[in-house]
Design a protein around this motif. Sequence first.
Motif, mmCIF file in Angstrom:
data_model
loop_
_atom_site.group_PDB
_atom_site.id
_atom_site.type_symbol
_atom_site.label_atom_id
_atom_site.label_comp_id
_atom_site.label_asym_id
_atom_site.label_seq_id
_atom_site.Cartn_x
_atom_site.Cartn_y
_atom_site.Cartn_z
ATOM 1 N N ASP A 112 16.709 -5.902 1.406
ATOM 2 C CA ASP A 112 15.833 -4.821 1.699
ATOM 3 C C ASP A 112 14.603 -5.047 0.637
ATOM 4 O OD1 ASP A 112 14.648 -2.580 2.613
ATOM 5 O OD2 ASP A 112 15.794 -1.310 1.766
ATOM 6 N N VAL A 113 13.454 -4.986 0.747
ATOM 7 C CA VAL A 113 12.292 -5.522 -0.240
ATOM 8 C C VAL A 113 11.387 -4.214 0.097
ATOM 9 C CG1 VAL A 113 12.760 -7.943 -0.318
ATOM 10 C CG2 VAL A 113 11.250 -6.926 1.729
ATOM 11 N N ILE A 114 10.350 -4.195 -0.566
ATOM 12 C CA ILE A 114 9.622 -3.118 -0.789
ATOM 13 C C ILE A 114 8.762 -2.704 0.660
ATOM 14 C CG2 ILE A 114 7.330 -2.157 -1.677
ATOM 15 C CD1 ILE A 114 8.121 -3.404 -4.558
ATOM 16 N N ASP A 115 8.378 -3.909 1.216
ATOM 17 C CA ASP A 115 7.542 -3.837 2.556
ATOM 18 C C ASP A 115 8.464 -3.375 3.657
ATOM 19 O OD1 ASP A 115 6.758 -6.180 0.684
ATOM 20 O OD2 ASP A 115 4.910 -5.746 1.784
ATOM 21 N N THR A 116 9.664 -3.808 3.851
ATOM 22 C CA THR A 116 10.539 -3.119 5.022
ATOM 23 C C THR A 116 10.768 -1.926 4.525
ATOM 24 O OG1 THR A 116 12.355 -4.087 3.667
ATOM 25 C CG2 THR A 116 11.394 -5.518 5.577
ATOM 26 N N TYR A 117 11.003 -1.571 3.236
ATOM 27 C CA TYR A 117 11.440 0.064 2.909
ATOM 28 C C TYR A 117 10.214 0.903 3.298
ATOM 29 C CZ TYR A 117 12.487 3.897 0.016
ATOM 30 O OH TYR A 117 12.910 5.213 -0.312
ATOM 31 N N VAL A 118 9.070 0.439 2.968
ATOM 32 C CA VAL A 118 7.819 1.385 3.398
ATOM 33 C C VAL A 118 7.755 1.267 4.752
ATOM 34 C CG1 VAL A 118 5.297 1.356 3.206
ATOM 35 C CG2 VAL A 118 6.716 0.768 0.977
ATOM 36 N N PHE A 119 7.814 0.277 5.562
ATOM 37 C CA PHE A 119 7.755 0.263 6.860
ATOM 38 C C PHE A 119 8.631 1.462 7.367
ATOM 39 C CE2 PHE A 119 9.304 -1.159 10.889
ATOM 40 C CZ PHE A 119 8.153 -1.517 11.774
ATOM 41 N N ARG A 120 10.067 1.267 6.926
ATOM 42 C CA ARG A 120 11.036 2.332 7.704
ATOM 43 C C ARG A 120 10.484 3.848 7.344
ATOM 44 N NH1 ARG A 120 14.765 -1.118 5.402
ATOM 45 N NH2 ARG A 120 15.101 0.411 3.788
ATOM 46 N N ALA A 121 10.005 3.921 6.081
ATOM 47 C CA ALA A 121 9.469 5.221 5.468
ATOM 48 C C ALA A 121 8.278 5.736 6.626
ATOM 49 C CB ALA A 121 8.950 5.165 4.120
ATOM 50 N N LEU A 122 7.520 4.665 6.941
ATOM 51 C CA LEU A 122 6.347 5.165 7.751
ATOM 52 C C LEU A 122 6.829 5.435 9.204
ATOM 53 C CD1 LEU A 122 3.222 5.540 7.675
ATOM 54 C CD2 LEU A 122 3.148 3.156 8.340
ATOM 55 N N LEU A 132 -5.607 7.951 0.326
ATOM 56 C CA LEU A 132 -4.352 8.545 0.701
ATOM 57 C C LEU A 132 -3.109 8.554 -0.078
ATOM 58 C CD1 LEU A 132 -4.691 6.984 4.215
ATOM 59 C CD2 LEU A 132 -4.805 9.456 3.771
ATOM 60 N N ALA A 133 -3.161 7.787 -1.141
ATOM 61 C CA ALA A 133 -2.200 7.512 -2.189
ATOM 62 C C ALA A 133 -2.049 8.737 -2.785
ATOM 63 C CB ALA A 133 -2.309 6.093 -2.950
ATOM 64 N N PHE A 134 -3.104 9.400 -3.037
ATOM 65 C CA PHE A 134 -3.198 10.770 -3.741
ATOM 66 C C PHE A 134 -3.174 12.154 -3.095
ATOM 67 C CE2 PHE A 134 -5.118 6.726 -5.803
ATOM 68 C CZ PHE A 134 -4.263 7.076 -6.969
ATOM 69 N N LYS A 135 -3.018 12.090 -1.871
ATOM 70 C CA LYS A 135 -2.983 13.083 -0.969
ATOM 71 C C LYS A 135 -1.742 13.277 0.024
ATOM 72 C CE LYS A 135 -7.945 14.066 -0.357
ATOM 73 N NZ LYS A 135 -8.546 14.708 0.781
ATOM 74 N N LEU A 188 -0.606 0.544 -3.037
ATOM 75 C CA LEU A 188 -1.442 0.611 -4.265
ATOM 76 C C LEU A 188 -0.700 -0.017 -5.530
ATOM 77 C CD1 LEU A 188 -4.231 0.943 -5.882
ATOM 78 C CD2 LEU A 188 -3.476 3.404 -5.786
ATOM 79 N N PHE A 189 0.492 0.452 -5.508
ATOM 80 C CA PHE A 189 1.257 0.296 -6.566
ATOM 81 C C PHE A 189 1.674 -1.350 -6.691
ATOM 82 C CE2 PHE A 189 5.776 -0.512 -8.415
ATOM 83 C CZ PHE A 189 5.489 -0.034 -9.686
ATOM 84 N N GLN A 190 1.944 -1.787 -5.561
ATOM 85 C CA GLN A 190 2.027 -3.426 -5.491
ATOM 86 C C GLN A 190 0.869 -4.076 -5.828
ATOM 87 O OE1 GLN A 190 3.771 -3.079 -1.127
ATOM 88 N NE2 GLN A 190 5.176 -4.736 -1.800
ATOM 89 N N LEU A 197 -0.018 12.415 -8.284
ATOM 90 C CA LEU A 197 0.843 11.304 -8.387
ATOM 91 C C LEU A 197 2.433 11.722 -7.715
ATOM 92 C CD1 LEU A 197 0.302 10.403 -12.194
ATOM 93 C CD2 LEU A 197 -0.689 9.310 -10.086
ATOM 94 N N LYS A 198 2.482 12.494 -6.922
ATOM 95 C CA LYS A 198 3.732 13.012 -6.250
ATOM 96 C C LYS A 198 4.244 11.846 -5.318
ATOM 97 C CE LYS A 198 3.630 18.053 -6.649
ATOM 98 N NZ LYS A 198 3.336 19.357 -5.713
ATOM 99 N N ASN A 199 3.362 11.047 -4.982
ATOM 100 C CA ASN A 199 3.652 10.112 -3.619
ATOM 101 C C ASN A 199 4.136 9.040 -4.520
ATOM 102 O OD1 ASN A 199 2.773 11.466 -1.260
ATOM 103 N ND2 ASN A 199 0.671 10.846 -1.842
ATOM 104 N N PHE A 200 3.553 8.485 -5.595
ATOM 105 C CA PHE A 200 4.251 7.518 -6.529
ATOM 106 C C PHE A 200 5.562 8.135 -7.360
ATOM 107 C CE2 PHE A 200 -0.357 7.154 -6.537
ATOM 108 C CZ PHE A 200 -0.355 5.742 -6.427
ATOM 109 N N GLU A 201 5.886 9.231 -7.329
ATOM 110 C CA GLU A 201 7.272 9.770 -7.940
ATOM 111 C C GLU A 201 8.064 9.459 -6.799
ATOM 112 O OE1 GLU A 201 6.282 13.683 -9.511
ATOM 113 O OE2 GLU A 201 5.012 13.008 -11.023
ATOM 114 N N PHE A 202 7.700 10.121 -5.809
ATOM 115 C CA PHE A 202 8.708 10.024 -4.567
ATOM 116 C C PHE A 202 9.282 8.633 -4.403
ATOM 117 C CE2 PHE A 202 9.681 9.188 -0.289
ATOM 118 C CZ PHE A 202 10.656 10.430 -0.044
ATOM 119 N N PHE A 203 8.587 7.440 -4.663
ATOM 120 C CA PHE A 203 9.038 6.367 -4.572
ATOM 121 C C PHE A 203 9.741 5.688 -5.844
ATOM 122 C CE2 PHE A 203 8.155 1.792 -5.732
ATOM 123 C CZ PHE A 203 8.770 1.071 -4.715
ATOM 124 N N LEU A 204 9.258 5.884 -6.880
ATOM 125 C CA LEU A 204 9.748 5.547 -8.177
ATOM 126 C C LEU A 204 11.156 6.132 -8.608
ATOM 127 C CD1 LEU A 204 6.612 4.991 -10.399
ATOM 128 C CD2 LEU A 204 7.881 3.311 -9.236
#
Length: 316
Positions: A265-275, A50-53, A289-291, A69-76
């Motif tokens: 604000d940390v990575i886990d809470t940021y991802v939770f809000r994004a989801l 899913l990280a690559f889709k 996956l990056f973590q 790698l667009k999902n990684f670029e969106f975050f980074l």
Amino acid sequence: MNTVTTVNGKRRKVKRKGSFKDNLQLLSMALPTILLLAVFNYAPMFGLVLAFKDYKVPSGIFGSPWAGLKNFEFFLKSQDAWRITRNTLGLNFLFIIAGIICGVIFALIMFEVKKAHQVKIYQTISILPSFLSWVAVGYIVYSLLDPTKGILNQIIKAFGGEGISWYSEPQYWPVILLITKIWQSVGLGSIIYYAALMGVDQELYEAAEIDGANKLQKTWYVSLPQIVPIIIIMGLLEVGKIFRADFGLFYNVTRNVGALYPTTDVIDTYVFRALMNQGNIGMSSAVGLFQSVVCFITLMVTNAIVSKISPDNALF
């Protein structure tokens, strides 16, 4: 299982019992853990795709188009990447150092208590917070820091000061989170160090006492050096999780207040809000996956450094 051995220049086959049958009892005891790891740790690894889709719910995993790698670029490349990475690494590093120091100190204090029933009482009291959920801990912290009726503000006002709006002042929260984390985990974390101290040869203390060492000197020159390998191993295990934050701590204790994001604000809470807010499953999977990759690299590098300095204390 057959093995070939050489006796008096002649090769002979020696039959021995299969290791599976010999260790059947031990394997059966390990079976629940193996199943647990297989179901909850290895089977979900298929979801890394899913990280690559560009995941679309109606299309499913296989029908969704590849995103590369667009999902990684969106975050980074997001404006929040530096902030949440800094908070995650900085606060976790602070937790690791303070947790080890406080755990070792508490274990050393318990080691000096000679009455067994007193040790049990103190350790039970210190361990109890570990069984509280972060939801309950969050309400406890709120009862202390509530801007209007909080106990801490009432004390400040009683001494003539002005109450602090804790949930709108992010600069205080690294210390608040540190105190909360240590209070919740120090009792359970000190057990391993206490167990290591119980295994120290008593003759070492007797020899130090004969040489005129006092309690502090025995602690510094005998107790601490004997548990250094355990401290290093525990530190390595914690370093392996340095890129993962305790979601319950950062979400429930801070009550997910936006004003506190600059320091909490940390990575886990940021991802939770994004989801939850955007439904961006692809980006959430990419960050997970990056973590994991960064945690693995960090653990390997740290262990390599330790193995170079002191091979006996390395994790592997």
